[in-house]
Motif scaffolding. Sequence first.
Motif, mmCIF file in Angstrom:
data_model
loop_
_atom_site.group_PDB
_atom_site.id
_atom_site.type_symbol
_atom_site.label_atom_id
_atom_site.label_comp_id
_atom_site.label_asym_id
_atom_site.label_seq_id
_atom_site.Cartn_x
_atom_site.Cartn_y
_atom_site.Cartn_z
ATOM 1 N N MET A 1 17.315 -8.662 -9.647
ATOM 2 C CA MET A 1 16.015 -8.758 -9.028
ATOM 3 C C MET A 1 16.132 -8.762 -7.509
ATOM 4 O O MET A 1 15.225 -8.312 -6.842
ATOM 5 C CB MET A 1 15.289 -10.008 -9.519
ATOM 6 C CG MET A 1 14.928 -9.967 -11.013
ATOM 7 S SD MET A 1 13.835 -8.612 -11.490
ATOM 8 C CE MET A 1 14.941 -7.523 -12.334
ATOM 9 N N ALA A 2 17.267 -9.241 -7.002
ATOM 10 C CA ALA A 2 17.481 -9.223 -5.553
ATOM 11 C C ALA A 2 17.521 -7.795 -5.033
ATOM 12 O O ALA A 2 17.019 -7.509 -3.935
ATOM 13 C CB ALA A 2 18.771 -9.963 -5.197
ATOM 14 N N VAL A 3 18.079 -6.887 -5.807
ATOM 15 C CA VAL A 3 18.125 -5.471 -5.411
ATOM 16 C C VAL A 3 16.706 -4.926 -5.317
ATOM 17 O O VAL A 3 16.338 -4.263 -4.346
ATOM 18 C CB VAL A 3 18.969 -4.640 -6.406
ATOM 19 C CG1 VAL A 3 18.849 -3.156 -6.121
ATOM 20 C CG2 VAL A 3 20.419 -5.078 -6.385
ATOM 21 N N LEU A 4 15.887 -5.208 -6.310
ATOM 22 C CA LEU A 4 14.497 -4.741 -6.281
ATOM 23 C C LEU A 4 13.727 -5.344 -5.121
ATOM 24 O O LEU A 4 12.948 -4.647 -4.467
ATOM 25 C CB LEU A 4 13.796 -5.071 -7.595
ATOM 26 C CG LEU A 4 14.206 -4.234 -8.789
ATOM 27 C CD1 LEU A 4 13.504 -4.714 -10.036
ATOM 28 C CD2 LEU A 4 13.932 -2.774 -8.548
ATOM 29 N N ASP A 5 13.943 -6.615 -4.856
ATOM 30 C CA ASP A 5 13.275 -7.255 -3.715
ATOM 31 C C ASP A 5 13.655 -6.573 -2.411
ATOM 32 O O ASP A 5 12.804 -6.350 -1.544
ATOM 33 C CB ASP A 5 13.620 -8.746 -3.651
ATOM 34 C CG ASP A 5 12.961 -9.543 -4.763
ATOM 35 O OD1 ASP A 5 11.993 -9.042 -5.374
ATOM 36 O OD2 ASP A 5 13.431 -10.666 -5.024
ATOM 37 N N THR A 6 14.923 -6.233 -2.275
ATOM 38 C CA THR A 6 15.383 -5.548 -1.070
ATOM 39 C C THR A 6 14.738 -4.166 -0.965
ATOM 40 O O THR A 6 14.279 -3.766 0.101
ATOM 41 C CB THR A 6 16.920 -5.422 -1.072
ATOM 42 O OG1 THR A 6 17.476 -6.732 -1.112
ATOM 43 C CG2 THR A 6 17.418 -4.680 0.157
ATOM 44 N N LEU A 7 14.697 -3.443 -2.088
ATOM 45 C CA LEU A 7 14.072 -2.119 -2.075
ATOM 46 C C LEU A 7 12.589 -2.205 -1.725
ATOM 47 O O LEU A 7 12.058 -1.345 -1.021
ATOM 48 C CB LEU A 7 14.243 -1.436 -3.432
ATOM 49 C CG LEU A 7 15.647 -0.956 -3.769
ATOM 50 C CD1 LEU A 7 15.710 -0.462 -5.209
ATOM 51 C CD2 LEU A 7 16.103 0.122 -2.812
ATOM 52 N N MET A 8 11.931 -3.241 -2.205
ATOM 53 C CA MET A 8 10.500 -3.391 -1.937
ATOM 54 C C MET A 8 10.200 -3.676 -0.474
ATOM 55 O O MET A 8 9.061 -3.532 -0.041
ATOM 56 C CB MET A 8 9.912 -4.494 -2.817
ATOM 57 C CG MET A 8 9.865 -4.120 -4.292
ATOM 58 S SD MET A 8 8.801 -2.722 -4.617
ATOM 59 C CE MET A 8 7.221 -3.496 -4.432
ATOM 60 N N SER A 9 11.209 -4.031 0.298
ATOM 61 C CA SER A 9 10.982 -4.221 1.730
ATOM 62 C C SER A 9 10.798 -2.874 2.439
ATOM 63 O O SER A 9 10.319 -2.830 3.562
ATOM 64 C CB SER A 9 12.136 -5.007 2.359
ATOM 65 O OG SER A 9 13.323 -4.242 2.362
ATOM 66 N N ASN A 10 11.159 -1.788 1.771
ATOM 67 C CA ASN A 10 10.905 -0.441 2.277
ATOM 68 C C ASN A 10 9.447 -0.111 1.953
ATOM 69 O O ASN A 10 9.059 -0.061 0.793
ATOM 70 C CB ASN A 10 11.859 0.550 1.602
ATOM 71 C CG ASN A 10 11.638 1.977 2.043
ATOM 72 O OD1 ASN A 10 10.520 2.474 2.064
ATOM 73 N ND2 ASN A 10 12.729 2.636 2.375
ATOM 74 N N SER A 11 8.641 0.119 2.970
ATOM 75 C CA SER A 11 7.206 0.307 2.755
ATOM 76 C C SER A 11 6.890 1.515 1.887
ATOM 77 O O SER A 11 5.930 1.509 1.127
ATOM 78 C CB SER A 11 6.472 0.417 4.091
ATOM 79 O OG SER A 11 6.908 1.563 4.806
ATOM 80 N N LYS A 12 7.705 2.558 1.960
ATOM 81 C CA LYS A 12 7.465 3.745 1.137
ATOM 82 C C LYS A 12 7.644 3.407 -0.343
ATOM 83 O O LYS A 12 6.844 3.804 -1.187
ATOM 84 C CB LYS A 12 8.407 4.878 1.546
ATOM 85 C CG LYS A 12 8.080 6.190 0.897
ATOM 86 C CD LYS A 12 8.914 7.316 1.489
ATOM 87 C CE LYS A 12 8.513 8.642 0.871
ATOM 88 N NZ LYS A 12 9.275 9.748 1.432
ATOM 89 N N ILE A 13 8.687 2.661 -0.655
ATOM 90 C CA ILE A 13 8.924 2.256 -2.041
ATOM 91 C C ILE A 13 7.837 1.280 -2.491
ATOM 92 O O ILE A 13 7.324 1.376 -3.603
ATOM 93 C CB ILE A 13 10.328 1.651 -2.195
ATOM 94 C CG1 ILE A 13 11.381 2.729 -1.951
ATOM 95 C CG2 ILE A 13 10.515 1.011 -3.567
ATOM 96 C CD1 ILE A 13 12.804 2.214 -1.853
ATOM 97 N N ALA A 14 7.464 0.374 -1.626
ATOM 98 C CA ALA A 14 6.448 -0.626 -1.968
ATOM 99 C C ALA A 14 5.100 0.028 -2.271
ATOM 100 O O ALA A 14 4.333 -0.475 -3.100
ATOM 101 C CB ALA A 14 6.310 -1.642 -0.843
ATOM 102 N N ARG A 15 4.802 1.159 -1.621
ATOM 103 C CA ARG A 15 3.525 1.845 -1.834
ATOM 104 C C ARG A 15 3.529 2.768 -3.051
ATOM 105 O O ARG A 15 2.484 3.293 -3.430
ATOM 106 C CB ARG A 15 3.156 2.658 -0.595
ATOM 107 C CG ARG A 15 2.717 1.833 0.589
ATOM 108 C CD ARG A 15 2.115 2.678 1.710
ATOM 109 N NE ARG A 15 2.805 3.921 1.974
ATOM 110 C CZ ARG A 15 3.779 4.095 2.886
ATOM 111 N NH1 ARG A 15 4.169 3.060 3.611
ATOM 112 N NH2 ARG A 15 4.345 5.260 3.071
ATOM 113 N N ALA A 16 4.674 2.998 -3.666
ATOM 114 C CA ALA A 16 4.754 3.890 -4.821
ATOM 115 C C ALA A 16 3.886 3.368 -5.954
ATOM 116 O O ALA A 16 3.730 2.160 -6.130
ATOM 117 C CB ALA A 16 6.204 4.028 -5.288
ATOM 118 N N THR A 17 3.320 4.286 -6.716
ATOM 119 C CA THR A 17 2.488 3.908 -7.851
ATOM 120 C C THR A 17 3.332 3.263 -8.942
ATOM 121 O O THR A 17 2.902 2.306 -9.578
ATOM 122 C CB THR A 17 1.773 5.155 -8.416
ATOM 123 O OG1 THR A 17 1.143 5.851 -7.347
ATOM 124 C CG2 THR A 17 0.728 4.761 -9.442
#
Length: 99
Positions: A1-17
Amino acid sequence: MAVLDTLMSNSKIARATHRIYAYRTYVTKNGKNLPLNDCADDGETGAGIKLQHLLQIMKIDNVMLVVTRWYGGVHLGADRFRHIQNKARQAITESGFWK
């Protein structure tokens, strides 16, 4: 889950559907290597398990595979799974995890 949290800090990934992921790794318990794997669809029912299966048939271990998808207003139907799989396979190959 730490990997996903880190990825979600990227705004492009966070905005993905959709953020579809799968991982395969092992943990050692009582001197034995036990498989540890999981996947998630994030609304793309069945997509996570398809990524999990891809990692299994390609024999890719100790990797988390994440595919993001943006809905662009056009329903792709079942073709979306082909696109997700193709991008996942491309990412695995280009990253050097599979030759």
